[in-house]
Design a protein around this motif. Structure first.
Motif, PDB file in Angstrom:
ATOM      1  N   ALA A 188      13.328  49.432  75.635  1.00  0.00           N
ATOM      2  CA  ALA A 188      14.719  49.073  75.920  1.00  0.00           C
ATOM      3  C   ALA A 188      15.073  47.717  75.314  1.00  0.00           C
ATOM      4  O   ALA A 188      16.163  47.526  74.762  1.00  0.00           O
ATOM      5  N   ALA A 189      14.151  46.737  75.396  1.00  0.00           N
ATOM      6  CA  ALA A 189      14.425  45.401  74.861  1.00  0.00           C
ATOM      7  C   ALA A 189      14.557  45.423  73.348  1.00  0.00           C
ATOM      8  O   ALA A 189      15.264  44.577  72.764  1.00  0.00           O
ATOM      9  N   SER A 190      13.908  46.359  72.680  1.00  0.00           N
ATOM     10  CA  SER A 190      13.956  46.405  71.218  1.00  0.00           C
ATOM     11  C   SER A 190      15.363  46.689  70.698  1.00  0.00           C
ATOM     12  O   SER A 190      15.660  46.420  69.524  1.00  0.00           O
ATOM     13  N   ARG A 191      16.236  47.203  71.558  1.00  0.00           N
ATOM     14  CA  ARG A 191      17.601  47.531  71.133  1.00  0.00           C
ATOM     15  C   ARG A 191      18.545  46.324  71.176  1.00  0.00           C
ATOM     16  O   ARG A 191      19.702  46.423  70.757  1.00  0.00           O
ATOM     17  N   THR A 192      18.073  45.196  71.694  1.00  0.00           N
ATOM     18  CA  THR A 192      18.962  44.053  71.916  1.00  0.00           C
ATOM     19  C   THR A 192      19.143  43.184  70.682  1.00  0.00           C
ATOM     20  O   THR A 192      20.061  42.360  70.635  1.00  0.00           O
ATOM     21  N   GLY A 193      18.274  43.302  69.676  1.00  0.00           N
ATOM     22  CA  GLY A 193      18.400  42.501  68.460  1.00  0.00           C
ATOM     23  C   GLY A 193      17.795  41.114  68.622  1.00  0.00           C
ATOM     24  O   GLY A 193      17.643  40.600  69.731  1.00  0.00           O
ATOM     25  N   PHE A 194      17.440  40.521  67.488  1.00  0.00           N
ATOM     26  CA  PHE A 194      16.831  39.192  67.515  1.00  0.00           C
ATOM     27  C   PHE A 194      17.319  38.402  66.312  1.00  0.00           C
ATOM     28  O   PHE A 194      16.871  38.599  65.185  1.00  0.00           O
ATOM     29  N   GLY A 195      18.277  37.482  66.558  1.00  0.00           N
ATOM     30  CA  GLY A 195      18.826  36.635  65.494  1.00  0.00           C
ATOM     31  C   GLY A 195      17.939  35.438  65.237  1.00  0.00           C
ATOM     32  O   GLY A 195      16.936  35.203  65.916  1.00  0.00           O
ATOM     33  N   ALA A 196      18.322  34.663  64.229  1.00  0.00           N
ATOM     34  CA  ALA A 196      17.526  33.519  63.780  1.00  0.00           C
ATOM     35  C   ALA A 196      17.325  32.505  64.905  1.00  0.00           C
ATOM     36  O   ALA A 196      18.256  32.178  65.642  1.00  0.00           O
ATOM     37  N   LEU A 197      16.092  32.014  65.035  1.00  0.00           N
ATOM     38  CA  LEU A 197      15.718  31.064  66.081  1.00  0.00           C
ATOM     39  C   LEU A 197      14.878  29.952  65.468  1.00  0.00           C
ATOM     40  O   LEU A 197      13.893  30.219  64.778  1.00  0.00           O
ATOM     41  N   GLY A 198      15.285  28.696  65.701  1.00  0.00           N
ATOM     42  CA  GLY A 198      14.510  27.566  65.225  1.00  0.00           C
ATOM     43  C   GLY A 198      13.357  27.269  66.178  1.00  0.00           C
ATOM     44  O   GLY A 198      13.570  26.743  67.276  1.00  0.00           O
ATOM     45  N   LEU A 199      12.138  27.629  65.796  1.00  0.00           N
ATOM     46  CA  LEU A 199      10.988  27.438  66.689  1.00  0.00           C
ATOM     47  C   LEU A 199      10.625  25.974  66.881  1.00  0.00           C
ATOM     48  O   LEU A 199       9.901  25.634  67.817  1.00  0.00           O
ATOM     49  N   PHE A 200      11.129  25.085  66.000  1.00  0.00           N
ATOM     50  CA  PHE A 200      10.845  23.662  66.162  1.00  0.00           C
ATOM     51  C   PHE A 200      11.620  23.055  67.333  1.00  0.00           C
ATOM     52  O   PHE A 200      11.293  21.978  67.796  1.00  0.00           O
ATOM     53  N   ASP A 201      12.660  23.739  67.793  1.00  0.00           N
ATOM     54  CA  ASP A 201      13.533  23.207  68.842  1.00  0.00           C
ATOM     55  C   ASP A 201      13.137  23.823  70.187  1.00  0.00           C
ATOM     56  O   ASP A 201      13.497  24.964  70.487  1.00  0.00           O
ATOM     57  N   SER A 202      12.383  23.074  70.992  1.00  0.00           N
ATOM     58  CA  SER A 202      11.911  23.616  72.275  1.00  0.00           C
ATOM     59  C   SER A 202      13.075  23.913  73.218  1.00  0.00           C
ATOM     60  O   SER A 202      13.000  24.841  74.027  1.00  0.00           O
ATOM     61  N   TYR A 203      14.151  23.137  73.131  1.00  0.00           N
ATOM     62  CA  TYR A 203      15.317  23.393  73.983  1.00  0.00           C
ATOM     63  C   TYR A 203      15.954  24.732  73.621  1.00  0.00           C
ATOM     64  O   TYR A 203      16.289  25.544  74.500  1.00  0.00           O
ATOM     65  N   ASP A 204      16.118  24.980  72.328  1.00  0.00           N
ATOM     66  CA  ASP A 204      16.700  26.245  71.871  1.00  0.00           C
ATOM     67  C   ASP A 204      15.799  27.419  72.248  1.00  0.00           C
ATOM     68  O   ASP A 204      16.271  28.483  72.658  1.00  0.00           O
ATOM     69  N   ARG A 205      14.463  27.213  72.117  1.00  0.00           N
ATOM     70  CA  ARG A 205      13.533  28.276  72.509  1.00  0.00           C
ATOM     71  C   ARG A 205      13.693  28.615  73.989  1.00  0.00           C
ATOM     72  O   ARG A 205      13.742  29.786  74.372  1.00  0.00           O
ATOM     73  N   GLY A 206      13.741  27.583  74.836  1.00  0.00           N
ATOM     74  CA  GLY A 206      13.869  27.827  76.273  1.00  0.00           C
ATOM     75  C   GLY A 206      15.171  28.496  76.623  1.00  0.00           C
ATOM     76  O   GLY A 206      15.229  29.383  77.486  1.00  0.00           O
ATOM     77  N   LYS A 207      16.267  28.096  75.953  1.00  0.00           N
ATOM     78  CA  LYS A 207      17.574  28.690  76.234  1.00  0.00           C
ATOM     79  C   LYS A 207      17.614  30.163  75.842  1.00  0.00           C
ATOM     80  O   LYS A 207      18.234  30.985  76.534  1.00  0.00           O
ATOM     81  N   ARG A 208      16.923  30.509  74.771  1.00  0.00           N
ATOM     82  CA  ARG A 208      16.880  31.904  74.329  1.00  0.00           C
ATOM     83  C   ARG A 208      15.860  32.724  75.105  1.00  0.00           C
ATOM     84  O   ARG A 208      15.885  33.963  75.055  1.00  0.00           O
TER      85      ARG A 208
END
Length: 253
Positions: A188-208
């Motif tokens: 089911a999760a595979s249908r949600t899509g995965f856009g670009a994510l900056g792995l260097f940004d721990s805040y962005d990682r946590g928010k996503r």
């Protein structure tokens, strides 16, 4: 002249000695029997079961009752396998799929000599590094060869610029850390899509929700359902590295 009846002289002499002697003996016997203070003899130990004996704690009815009512020890749940809070994923294979296979997967930033990028195939966890090209070709792969993930730099002239994204025409999504890890939830999760994510940004990682305990899920080009667990994120360098266990449910032949 009548005969003399008085006792002979020696009889008086014997009596004079015997009478005082009898008195002395009587005095000694009397003083030995009742004249001295009596010494109290130690009382005999009470016989077992004697009414005078105090009931011991072991034979006390209250103590025996307390012993009989003591709770029976229960096994330690933490010692049994699978009883910990962080239990493993549910790997049951539904109809049409084979039992899940297990391997490892990971992401690591490539050197920025020729704008390299890393591609990861979620059918088996294999990855490869290739030049990403220049300009408009940055972040694209002309021949993904079955890969689902791309780890690429937006511009190698800047620091901390590697991004992770799903390749076009793939089914990839993020399964949150608090969701059950199973075939159905991952599909089911595979249908949600995965856009670009900056792995260097721990805040962005946590928010996503890209955190340890989450998983990247995909229905691959071969029809398998794959679950790439995020078990370790290393921020020790300018770019983040990711590693974990990859479970794959292949289609039944």
């Amino acid at each position: 002249m009548p005969p003399r009846t008085d006792p002979p002289r020696w009889a008086w002499w014997v009596g004079g000695i015997a009478i005082p002697l009898v008195g002395i003996v009587a005095t000694v016997i009397f003083s030995n029997g009742s004249g001295r203070d009596p010494v109290s003899a130690p009382a005999p130990a009470p016989a077992v079961g004697s009414p005078r004996s105090e009931p011991s704690a072991r034979s006390s009815p209250d103590h025996a009752s307390a012993e009989s009512e003591s709770p029976t020890p229960t096994p330690d749940a933490s010692a049994s396998p699978g009883a910990s809070a962080s239990s493993g994923p549910e790997l049951t294979a539904p109809a049409g799929y084979a039992q899940a296979t297990r391997t490892m997967w990971g992401l690591a930033p490539a050197p920025c000599n020729q704008h390299e990028q890393q591609l990861v195939d979620l059918d088996d966890g294999m990855s490869r590094v290739e030049p990403s090209g220049m300009g408009e070709d940055n972040g694209a792969s002309k021949d993904p060869r079955g890969a689902e993930l791309l780890y690429w730099p937006g511009s190698c002239n800047d620091q901390n610029n590697y991004l992770l994204r799903a390749l076009p025409n793939t089914r990839v999504g993020l399964l949150q850390a608090d969701m059950p890890k199973s075939f159905e939830s991952c599909k089911a999760a595979s249908r949600t899509g995965f856009g670009a994510l900056g792995l260097f940004d721990s805040y962005d990682r946590g928010k996503r929700g890209f955190v340890e305990g989450a998983a990247l899920c995909s229905v691959t080009d071969q029809g398998a359902v794959s679950m790439a667990l995020i078990e370790h994120i290393d921020d020790g360098s300018d770019e983040a590295s990711v590693s974990g266990t990859l479970y794959v449910w292949p289609k039944s032949s």
